[in-house]
Design a protein around this motif. Structure first.
Motif, PDB file in Angstrom:
ATOM      1  N   GLU A 157      12.873   3.141  -8.427  1.00 52.75           N
ATOM      2  CA  GLU A 157      12.006   2.455  -9.388  1.00 52.75           C
ATOM      3  C   GLU A 157      10.801   1.871  -8.663  1.00 52.75           C
ATOM      4  O   GLU A 157      10.663   0.662  -8.528  1.00 52.75           O
ATOM      5  N   VAL A 158       9.935   2.753  -8.187  1.00 51.63           N
ATOM      6  CA  VAL A 158       8.824   2.284  -7.372  1.00 51.63           C
ATOM      7  C   VAL A 158       7.868   1.407  -8.189  1.00 51.63           C
ATOM      8  O   VAL A 158       7.391   0.373  -7.730  1.00 51.63           O
ATOM      9  N   SER A 159       7.629   1.809  -9.447  1.00 53.60           N
ATOM     10  CA  SER A 159       6.718   1.026 -10.287  1.00 53.60           C
ATOM     11  C   SER A 159       7.244  -0.386 -10.492  1.00 53.60           C
ATOM     12  O   SER A 159       6.493  -1.371 -10.433  1.00 53.60           O
ATOM     13  N   ALA A 160       8.555  -0.482 -10.725  1.00 51.88           N
ATOM     14  CA  ALA A 160       9.161  -1.796 -10.931  1.00 51.88           C
ATOM     15  C   ALA A 160       9.032  -2.642  -9.670  1.00 51.88           C
ATOM     16  O   ALA A 160       8.748  -3.843  -9.734  1.00 51.88           O
ATOM     17  N   ALA A 161       9.201  -1.985  -8.521  1.00 48.60           N
ATOM     18  CA  ALA A 161       9.072  -2.710  -7.251  1.00 48.60           C
ATOM     19  C   ALA A 161       7.655  -3.247  -7.092  1.00 48.60           C
ATOM     20  O   ALA A 161       7.441  -4.385  -6.645  1.00 48.60           O
ATOM     21  N   ARG A 162       6.699  -2.424  -7.475  1.00 50.74           N
ATOM     22  CA  ARG A 162       5.305  -2.874  -7.374  1.00 50.74           C
ATOM     23  C   ARG A 162       5.056  -4.070  -8.274  1.00 50.74           C
ATOM     24  O   ARG A 162       4.403  -5.038  -7.876  1.00 50.74           O
ATOM     25  N   ARG A 199      14.705  -2.275  -5.546  1.00 51.06           N
ATOM     26  CA  ARG A 199      14.243  -1.489  -6.694  1.00 51.06           C
ATOM     27  C   ARG A 199      13.682  -0.155  -6.237  1.00 51.06           C
ATOM     28  O   ARG A 199      13.966   0.875  -6.825  1.00 51.06           O
ATOM     29  N   ALA A 200      12.883  -0.196  -5.181  1.00 46.81           N
ATOM     30  CA  ALA A 200      12.246   1.027  -4.699  1.00 46.81           C
ATOM     31  C   ALA A 200      13.300   2.010  -4.197  1.00 46.81           C
ATOM     32  O   ALA A 200      13.203   3.217  -4.425  1.00 46.81           O
ATOM     33  N   ALA A 201      14.323   1.482  -3.536  1.00 47.65           N
ATOM     34  CA  ALA A 201      15.381   2.347  -3.028  1.00 47.65           C
ATOM     35  C   ALA A 201      16.113   3.030  -4.183  1.00 47.65           C
ATOM     36  O   ALA A 201      16.612   4.151  -4.046  1.00 47.65           O
ATOM     37  N   GLU A 253       0.837  -1.200   0.000  1.00 49.10           N
ATOM     38  CA  GLU A 253       0.000   0.000   0.000  1.00 49.10           C
ATOM     39  C   GLU A 253       0.879   1.260   0.000  1.00 49.10           C
ATOM     40  O   GLU A 253       0.607   2.224  -0.721  1.00 49.10           O
ATOM     41  N   VAL A 254       1.939   1.228   0.798  1.00 53.22           N
ATOM     42  CA  VAL A 254       2.843   2.381   0.843  1.00 53.22           C
ATOM     43  C   VAL A 254       3.507   2.571  -0.519  1.00 53.22           C
ATOM     44  O   VAL A 254       3.582   3.690  -1.050  1.00 53.22           O
ATOM     45  N   LEU A 255       3.952   1.464  -1.116  1.00 52.04           N
ATOM     46  CA  LEU A 255       4.570   1.562  -2.442  1.00 52.04           C
ATOM     47  C   LEU A 255       3.594   2.168  -3.439  1.00 52.04           C
ATOM     48  O   LEU A 255       3.942   3.029  -4.242  1.00 52.04           O
ATOM     49  N   ARG A 256       2.352   1.711  -3.349  1.00 50.72           N
ATOM     50  CA  ARG A 256       1.322   2.174  -4.261  1.00 50.72           C
ATOM     51  C   ARG A 256       1.090   3.685  -4.119  1.00 50.72           C
ATOM     52  O   ARG A 256       1.049   4.412  -5.107  1.00 50.72           O
ATOM     53  N   GLU A 257       1.024   4.121  -2.881  1.00 48.40           N
ATOM     54  CA  GLU A 257       0.825   5.553  -2.637  1.00 48.40           C
ATOM     55  C   GLU A 257       2.015   6.368  -3.106  1.00 48.40           C
ATOM     56  O   GLU A 257       1.871   7.443  -3.670  1.00 48.40           O
ATOM     57  N   ARG A 258       3.223   5.829  -2.844  1.00 50.93           N
ATOM     58  CA  ARG A 258       4.431   6.518  -3.278  1.00 50.93           C
ATOM     59  C   ARG A 258       4.448   6.678  -4.782  1.00 50.93           C
ATOM     60  O   ARG A 258       4.824   7.707  -5.322  1.00 50.93           O
TER      61      ARG A 258
END
Lengths: 422, 452
Positions: free
Chosen positions: B391-396, B386-388, B330-335
């Protein structure tokens, strides 16, 4: 029965709005009390005076509204009372307490004191207070300001208008922490983030730098609750805090308030028109009508055996209780705007059970059943008396008022406009 | 007029569909110049409204129910799909045809104060639609307005008063009189009582049901108050993020809801009974943005009965484990959706402090206390890396692949779950019908669902 002493008690609260045309008694002789960790629900339709009651307690009634000087709004938190007693020693008085509670005669005709000590040691600026109260009606504005927001906090119905759209949520929280608790810089930021987290806002550090419009309705209401909690108040007054929200979000907010109450032992005064919400949150309920409390009881009793026809009507008009297809029960007419002294039952014109005397005698709150915990202001109570006996009951307690004003004009005016609320 | 007369002669026509909605879509275009996605307010909704019935549409705010109502009366343009009214597709009507049709379908608005012109007398407010459609002559229009005032329970002397002289309930009566002026067959009632007190609500609801019987009206009632809907509607549709999740007869839908979303929604209603147990709430969070609805089932991000994938090595994750994962996602999604400025992105890359808590810290907070099987652990740490890197989308995508399951991959189709009762949920498929695998031993959700 109250196990502990109340933290907030209101007695004979009268708030009037004076206009050129008339004087509107938005709140007319209202009394209630709430204990730490307990929830008092106040229900009523719009125009019943429930919001004005809340604003009166908060000292937020603006001109032309006036809280009558004989009203008593007492805040009992010992640490606060002690602080005030030390700061205003010459406006502090002491009072004996009889075994059955405070003795009302003991304080009459006293000077302009507003701090009353009931159990204490020492005197002057070294006094240690165990029990006492500060009267917020008699108190100077500086004291009211010290109470408002910090000791007694309020959550308003409309979340979006309680937040300043020009500042980030973080700014607003940190400002509050600075002015009330003296926190600054990193410490204030960390406290603010912790507060947001405690009301269930994920990723709080990011949220602090966002503006209110970037929050959803439910998140805004959570932020408001965080603001209200910032100063760790002992009393939380919630004025329709969930009315503008979806049921799912409402359920989350109610759950959050319950958690906060369990954690911090805060007393909650919950104002709403939704009987479902009341059933779920309140320990005790007071029903308001046209500026008066017409019934008060523990929540189970009120839903199970309402003692006032108005409460019955409110319960019956909830859709879902009646079967589908059946017509919903309605209460004819609308809440009158109370002006002048009450010389009759204000609900009588709409009451299906009204009889002749209802238009001539103003009912007082009398016990329903055998315990004093359930009381209703209706000439049909107490039910174990015959009509003459019941009238005596009500006439006896409000004799003077009724006698004096009976020949005056009918004091209830029906307006097309809504009541004094809003 | 003639249509109505014809119908009275053939009473058996009652129950035939008056409005047939097929795969209706209504999108709002993005405000961004390039690359923005449209808001899918209504996304492929099909149902029909029978003559003389009341169909309720419920859902949380933002689910598209108001847009749906407005599209049905052509206050919004449909993006795709058809709305057949008495056999005619009204989404393509224009000019005089559209104007003529509009008489048939009227809207009653939510806020009675905002929907009345303060400077017009009540008479003028109700007369306006008559004038716009050149109905009769001035004298007969006036007579008509007096009739309408009486019909909705107002008095003739109210003709010359102004809206501000009326209470909320009376204003709503004025709104209803205006909607009825041109003798429509079909009314869209958009939250007609949500701004009113309970006792006033009851009066307006009673008035609406009287009018329906007297004038043979068909209603679409949009509301978020489920108890109102239960009381008034014959059938109810439940919307979530632009999709119709469940549709069925009112009593059955309330007593035996099939879709997990309907179940969650119903469990959230506070019951006016203090002895009812305070039930644990299965719905967390708020609906996701309709600009970026979840892939697969739109409810998958909040669903208490979400079908979990099989984990490599046949591990079963506990609810606490799944909850921790869900919260992190959820946090990744919001980010991913938050407006991140270029400068902030740069600072993040350079390891400078930003307003965001760094993802590894978030992961530590949310996942640190929970242990996972190796394959899950590996997927999570890949996503964190990935997020770090920004690349948040890739992490998702990484996490969706590894831990998503059928609810995130495929949109559920419509299943018939009873007579005229349908629901969109993968749980209706035989392979996933057993909800116990996620509910086992959990008194929370299981208890709630049993209680329904």
């Amino acid at each position: 029965m109250a196990v502990t002493d109340p933290i907030l008690s209101v007695e004979g609260l009268q708030t009037s709005f004076h206009t050129d045309k008339e004087t509107i008694r938005a709140v007319d002789d209202v009394s209630f009390a709430v204990e730490p960790g307990r929830t008092l629900g106040i229900v009523g339709e719009s125009g019943s005076g429930k919001s004005v009651t809340a604003r009166s307690v908060m000292g937020l009634v603006d001109s032309p509204g006036v809280v009558h000087e004989d009203s008593r709004i007492r805040y009992h938190e010992p640490a606060f009372v002690q602080r005030m007693a030390r700061r205003y020693p010459d406006r502090t008085r002491t009072r004996a307490r009889t075994s059955s509670g405070p003795d009302p005669d003991a304080e009459s005709n006293e000077s302009d004191g507003f701090v009353t000590l009931e159990a204490f040691e020492g005197s002057g600026t070294d006094v240690v207070v165990d029990r006492g109260f500060v009267d917020l009606v008699a108190a100077p504005e500086a004291v009211v300001r010290a109470v408002r927001g910090r000791e007694i906090a309020m959550i308003f119905q409309d979340a979006s208008s309680s937040l300043n759209p020009l500042y980030t949520v973080g700014n607003q929280l940190e400002e509050l922490l600075r002015t009330h608790r003296g926190l600054r810089g990193q410490e204030a930021t960390e406290t603010a983030a912790a507060l947001l987290e405690s009301v269930g806002i994920p990723d709080p550090h990011r949220r602090l730098s966002e503006y209110p419009h970037q929050f959803s309705g439910g998140m805004q209401q959570r932020a408001i609750i965080a603001l209200a909690l910032a100063c760790e108040p002992s009393v939380l007054i919630c004025d329709e805090p969930t009315t503008a929200l979806d049921v799912t979000i409402q359920a989350q907010i109610l759950e959050l308030l319950a958690e906060i109450q369990a954690d911090r032992d805060v007393a909650i005064v919950f104002i709403t028109h939704d009987m479902g919400v009341i059933a779920q949150t309140a320990d005790r309920v007071s029903v308001m009508y046209a500026g008066e409390i017409v019934e008060t009881a523990p929540v189970d009793r009120l839903f199970d055996r309402p003692g006032h026809p108005y409460t019955e009507g409110l319960l019956e008009s909830i859709p879902g209780i009646t079967r589908r297809g059946n017509r919903l029960a309605t209460i004819d007419g609308r809440v009158p705007t109370p002006t002048g002294d009450a010389t009759a039952c204000r609900f009588a014109p709409r009451c299906p059970k009204a009889f002749e005397e209802c238009h001539a005698v103003h009912p007082s709150l009398v016990s329903v059943g055998d315990d004093g915990d359930h009381r209703a202001a209706c000439l049909l109570q107490p039910t174990d008396e015959d009509e003459a006996g019941r009238l005596e009951y009500h006439g006896g307690e409000s004799d003077g008022e009724v006698g004096e004003d009976r020949d005056g004009d009918s004091s209830e005016h029906h307006h097309d406009e809504g009541g004094p609320e809003r | 007029m003639s249509e109505r007369a014809a119908r009275v002669e053939q009473p058996d026509e009652r129950g035939d569909p008056l409005v047939v909605v097929d795969e209706l879509r209504s999108y709002y275009e993005s405000e961004r110049l390039l690359g923005g996605k449209p808001v899918k307010a209504v996304d492929g909704v099909s149902f029909e409204i029978r003559r003389g019935e009341t169909l309720g549409i419920v859902g949380e705010s933002g689910c598209g129910k108001t847009t749906l109502g407005r599209t049905l009366v052509r206050l919004e343009e449909a993006t795709d799909g058809t709305v057949r009214y008495d056999g005619t597709d009204v989404t393509t009507l224009s000019g005089t045809e559209l104007k003529r049709w509009r008489k048939n379908a009227q809207l009653v608005f939510q806020d009675p104060t905002a929907s009345l012109n303060e400077r017009q007398t009540v008479g003028a407010v109700i007369r306006e639609p008559l004038e716009a459609h050149s109905w009769g002559d001035p004298h007969s229009r006036r007579e008509r307005v007096y009739d309408l005032l009486e019909l909705v329970g107002l008095a003739p002397e109210h003709y010359y008063r102004y809206p501000h002289q009326f209470s909320g309930g009376q204003k709503q009566r004025i709104g209803i009189a205006r909607a009825l002026a041109l003798e429509p067959d079909f009314l869209v009632l958009d939250e007609p009582v949500s701004a009113l007190d309970v006792s006033v609500q009851a009066k307006i609801l009673n008035l609406l049901s009287d009018l329906q019987a007297e004038l043979d009206l068909t209603y679409l009632l949009i509301a978020h108050d489920l108890s109102v809907v239960r009381h008034v509607c014959d059938r109810v549709g439940v919307m979530y993020l632009g999709k119709l999740m469940e549709l069925g007869p009112s009593e059955e839908l309330f007593s035996d809801p099939a879709n997990p979303y309907t179940q969650s929604l119903l469990s959230a209603i506070p019951k006016p009974d203090p002895s009812a147990p305070f039930q644990r709430l299965p719905l967390r969070g708020t609906p996701p943005s309709p600009r970026d609805p979840p892939s697969g089932c739109v409810f998958s991000t909040r669903c208490p009965l979400k079908i979990r994938p099989d984990i490599e090595g046949n591990h079963d994750l506990s609810r606490a484990q799944w909850e921790a994962i869900d919260r992190f996602r959820e946090v990744l999604r919001e980010r991913d959706l938050a407006d991140v400025t270029f400068v902030e992105r740069l600072r993040e890359r350079l390891g400078l402090s930003t307003r965001f808590t760094p993802i590894p810290t978030v992961a530590e907070e949310l996942l640190g206390d929970v242990s996972f099987p190796d394959s899950v652990e590996a997927a999570l740490s890949r996503a964190v890396d990935r997020a770090a890197e920004g690349e948040v989308s890739a992490a998702r995508a990484e996490l969706a692949d590894a831990l998503g399951g059928v609810c995130e991959r495929e949109q559920p189709v419509r299943h018939d779950v009873g007579e005229g009762h349908s629901s969109r949920c993968h749980r209706h498929l035989e392979a996933y019908a057993d909800a116990d695998d996620v509910l086992e031993g959990e008194d929370g959700v299981g208890g709630v669902l049993e209680g329904l």
